[in-house]
Design a protein around this motif. Sequence first.
Motif, PDB file in Angstrom:
ATOM      1  N   VAL A 510       7.933  -7.860  -6.721  1.00  0.00           N
ATOM      2  CA  VAL A 510       7.152  -6.729  -6.222  1.00  0.00           C
ATOM      3  C   VAL A 510       5.982  -7.329  -5.444  1.00  0.00           C
ATOM      4  CG1 VAL A 510       7.768  -5.056  -8.004  1.00  0.00           C
ATOM      5  CG2 VAL A 510       5.846  -6.600  -8.381  1.00  0.00           C
ATOM      6  N   THR A 511       5.369  -6.570  -4.594  1.00  0.00           N
ATOM      7  CA  THR A 511       4.242  -7.094  -3.828  1.00  0.00           C
ATOM      8  C   THR A 511       3.243  -5.980  -3.559  1.00  0.00           C
ATOM      9  OG1 THR A 511       3.655  -8.453  -1.908  1.00  0.00           O
ATOM     10  CG2 THR A 511       5.281  -6.710  -1.558  1.00  0.00           C
ATOM     11  N   GLY A 512       2.191  -6.320  -2.808  1.00  0.00           N
ATOM     12  CA  GLY A 512       1.107  -5.380  -2.543  1.00  0.00           C
ATOM     13  C   GLY A 512      -0.125  -5.729  -3.347  1.00  0.00           C
ATOM     14  N   GLY A 513      -1.297  -5.559  -2.731  1.00  0.00           N
ATOM     15  CA  GLY A 513      -2.535  -5.810  -3.432  1.00  0.00           C
ATOM     16  C   GLY A 513      -3.372  -6.900  -2.796  1.00  0.00           C
ATOM     17  N   ALA A 514      -4.385  -7.347  -3.525  1.00  0.00           N
ATOM     18  CA  ALA A 514      -5.418  -8.237  -2.985  1.00  0.00           C
ATOM     19  C   ALA A 514      -4.893  -9.584  -2.537  1.00  0.00           C
ATOM     20  CB  ALA A 514      -6.520  -8.431  -4.029  1.00  0.00           C
ATOM     21  N   ASN A 515      -3.784 -10.058  -3.096  1.00  0.00           N
ATOM     22  CA  ASN A 515      -3.289 -11.386  -2.770  1.00  0.00           C
ATOM     23  C   ASN A 515      -1.989 -11.383  -1.977  1.00  0.00           C
ATOM     24  OD1 ASN A 515      -5.380 -12.848  -4.116  1.00  0.00           O
ATOM     25  ND2 ASN A 515      -4.422 -12.319  -6.061  1.00  0.00           N
ATOM     26  N   SER A 516      -1.594 -10.230  -1.472  1.00  0.00           N
ATOM     27  CA  SER A 516      -0.348 -10.170  -0.694  1.00  0.00           C
ATOM     28  C   SER A 516      -0.513  -9.266   0.523  1.00  0.00           C
ATOM     29  CB  SER A 516       0.814  -9.704  -1.576  1.00  0.00           C
ATOM     30  OG  SER A 516       0.504  -8.490  -2.236  1.00  0.00           O
ATOM     31  N   ILE A 517      -0.353  -7.934   0.341  1.00  0.00           N
ATOM     32  CA  ILE A 517      -0.508  -6.993   1.449  1.00  0.00           C
ATOM     33  C   ILE A 517      -1.697  -6.101   1.125  1.00  0.00           C
ATOM     34  CG2 ILE A 517       0.652  -5.296   2.927  1.00  0.00           C
ATOM     35  CD1 ILE A 517       3.288  -6.321   1.902  1.00  0.00           C
ATOM     36  N   ARG A 518      -2.844  -6.480   1.636  1.00  0.00           N
ATOM     37  CA  ARG A 518      -4.074  -5.761   1.362  1.00  0.00           C
ATOM     38  C   ARG A 518      -4.061  -4.414   2.092  1.00  0.00           C
ATOM     39  NH1 ARG A 518      -6.871 -11.427   2.731  1.00  0.00           N
ATOM     40  NH2 ARG A 518      -4.853 -11.546   3.790  1.00  0.00           N
ATOM     41  N   GLY A 519      -4.608  -3.425   1.471  1.00  0.00           N
ATOM     42  CA  GLY A 519      -4.512  -2.069   1.987  1.00  0.00           C
ATOM     43  C   GLY A 519      -3.619  -1.222   1.105  1.00  0.00           C
ATOM     44  N   PHE A 520      -2.736  -1.865   0.345  1.00  0.00           N
ATOM     45  CA  PHE A 520      -1.852  -1.176  -0.590  1.00  0.00           C
ATOM     46  C   PHE A 520      -2.308  -1.428  -2.024  1.00  0.00           C
ATOM     47  CE2 PHE A 520       0.648  -1.526   3.215  1.00  0.00           C
ATOM     48  CZ  PHE A 520       1.475  -0.400   3.221  1.00  0.00           C
ATOM     49  N   ASP A 521      -1.920  -0.534  -2.919  1.00  0.00           N
ATOM     50  CA  ASP A 521      -2.201  -0.736  -4.337  1.00  0.00           C
ATOM     51  C   ASP A 521      -1.497  -1.986  -4.838  1.00  0.00           C
ATOM     52  OD1 ASP A 521      -3.805   1.527  -4.685  1.00  0.00           O
ATOM     53  OD2 ASP A 521      -2.054   2.823  -4.983  1.00  0.00           O
ATOM     54  N   ALA A 522      -2.038  -2.567  -5.888  1.00  0.00           N
ATOM     55  CA  ALA A 522      -1.446  -3.762  -6.457  1.00  0.00           C
ATOM     56  C   ALA A 522      -0.031  -3.478  -6.957  1.00  0.00           C
ATOM     57  CB  ALA A 522      -2.310  -4.283  -7.599  1.00  0.00           C
ATOM     58  N   LEU A 523       0.915  -4.338  -6.577  1.00  0.00           N
ATOM     59  CA  LEU A 523       2.310  -4.271  -7.032  1.00  0.00           C
ATOM     60  C   LEU A 523       2.933  -2.893  -6.803  1.00  0.00           C
ATOM     61  CD1 LEU A 523       1.896  -6.207 -10.411  1.00  0.00           C
ATOM     62  CD2 LEU A 523       2.303  -7.125  -8.126  1.00  0.00           C
ATOM     63  N   SER A 524       2.639  -2.311  -5.648  1.00  0.00           N
ATOM     64  CA  SER A 524       3.146  -0.962  -5.345  1.00  0.00           C
ATOM     65  C   SER A 524       4.258  -0.964  -4.310  1.00  0.00           C
ATOM     66  CB  SER A 524       1.999  -0.078  -4.840  1.00  0.00           C
ATOM     67  OG  SER A 524       1.483  -0.579  -3.611  1.00  0.00           O
ATOM     68  N   ILE A 525       4.607  -2.131  -3.774  1.00  0.00           N
ATOM     69  CA  ILE A 525       5.624  -2.217  -2.725  1.00  0.00           C
ATOM     70  C   ILE A 525       6.895  -2.828  -3.298  1.00  0.00           C
ATOM     71  CG2 ILE A 525       6.205  -3.214  -0.484  1.00  0.00           C
ATOM     72  CD1 ILE A 525       3.251  -3.210   0.189  1.00  0.00           C
ATOM     73  N   GLY A 526       7.985  -2.124  -3.165  1.00  0.00           N
ATOM     74  CA  GLY A 526       9.270  -2.583  -3.660  1.00  0.00           C
ATOM     75  C   GLY A 526      10.181  -1.403  -3.956  1.00  0.00           C
TER      76      GLY A 526
END
Length: 621
Positions: A510-526
């Motif tokens: 999973v991805t998203g959040g401060a250390n991957s795709i900023r602008g999205f909630d943490a671990l919200s992409i997948g």
Amino acid sequence: MSNYLKKAFTIIVILRSNLIPLLLIVLIFSISLSDQRVYQVSFDGNKSISDWNLNNSIILKNPTWIQRLLTILPKFEINSVKDDLKTIRALFVDKGFLEVSIEAIFAYNKSDSDYIMIKYSINEGILYKISEISLNIPKGIDSSRILKKLDMNIDQHFSPYDLDAKSIELRRFIEDKGYPYSSVITKYAKQDSSINITIDINTGKKTYFGNITYKGLLKTKKSLLLRELTIYKGNLYSSTSIQKSMENLYQTGLFKIVTLDLVDTTSQPDTVNLELKVIERKTGGYGFSLDFGADKNYDFTVKAIAEWSNRNIFRSGNALSIKGLALSEVVSRWQILSHRYELSSYRPWTFNKKIPTNFVIFFEPEAKNVDLGFSTRRYGVNLNSYLYNWNKIHSGGLSYEVVDIFGVSEDQAEQIREDQGISISRKINYTFQTDTRDNPIVPTKGIYFRTSVDFVGSFLGGDEDYLKIDASLSNYIKPLYNLTYANRILVGIIGRTTRKLNISTPNKYVTGGANSIRGFDALSIGPKENSSVIGGQILFLLNFEVRYPIISNIWGNFFIDFGQVWLEWKDINPTDIRASMGIGLAYMTPVGPIRLERGFILTHLDPEQTAKWHISLMYPF
């Protein structure tokens, strides 16, 4: 400000780099009576070194527009100006301008007499270039190797600092050939705008290593030192071997001080004996800690940890530690939730090779869940080995565990495993990484590459069966003096090791959040199921970032992030990739940057998500 000070600065004060001792006395007395601030620093006459490079090399830097706006200006210190004059002169001398002259000119800011403007007036003078290099070396020394080590060319600008540094390198090079009594004398002479360099090398007699005597060994066997040494009786003398031996001994962590000195060389013998002295560190220790907290199932918890360790067990250089941990619910209800015991053994050498190996046996005795009426017991082993080769690290390991559930039927046990997320993980892993970064915390140049392979389950057994491969590459460059451009690409793949893929949701991507795709909630992409992210088997992540200093320890950054997680190969679709961009601030602390960032979503695939603030520690890559 006193009238005396105003009179003292009604004329422009000039500091010349060659008249500093005389003029500083008057200026120090004047400046010390007030709290002057530097409003502007400028340079005039510099053609070979830019204002940017000069400003970033000195102590009293030209304030940024933000500093002027907030009136956070550096305090004027005459000693800093004195040091800056020396620094600026050294920069130009290093570029070949041996007769450069510099003046520091001070004046008031027109709007506020408490603000000082400093202008460095620079007369570069003649640029000196190398016109001739003369070598005087004895027979048996390859002149071509000497010239290669010297790394100076005709018509190259001349730097006396570079010549001094090359002299030290040449001396080390000659010593490594077996000549500890050698000497390297470098001279240079000016002729118009040319420099003639003369290098005289005297090797002395060829010398060999002799015997080594040891002092200070109280808790450590001599054999431990012998295996770390790169010095052998009868070998040619080498100062690099001595330095490497000392580094190896320090890296064991067993010694506070290590010295390795030649014995009685006044007569310059053909064979030199050495004396190795060490001061040992304390090898054993113990500790105890209490951590208080809470989680979603319990209001108040306390974790008690006790540990005993010895880094030099049986004087062998091997380490042994015993750790006990107990987690308990307190206040509302008193019960032990879990306890764990670990026996850990660390060996810096394995199979007579310098391959550090760590072996851990853990055991979690029966822990009863009062609410659900079952008990669990977990035990297993972890084995990890490492192989270091300069900036490359190979590591591999094995994890094997067993989990037993008591007090319920087998069918109920299987349901409990699923409901409580209890899984048995058994895997073999391998990791390779290479790191040429100048700083692992705040890198500004270099490359970091890491790849890992996890083989889980299959013939090892357990509840999961999959193969997971990750690879990431980060690159850092400095297009401008204090500007850092960084990028990262990260890909991950999960495949099958049996006919059926068995992998729990926490081990999927999973991805998203401060250390991957900023602008999205943490671990919200997948991939999602019933609006919940369940993770996928394919990960793609691409980041671009520019980092730059703003004021003092505060840095800014601008970033663009791309990424997505797909359930399977057949689901890969470039139009699904999420993207965000944003800006941020980072406060540099001794342990790393603390980041505050605002990310804005560029794609229109997630209407429920909006721009996000993120606070985190360390850069994401």
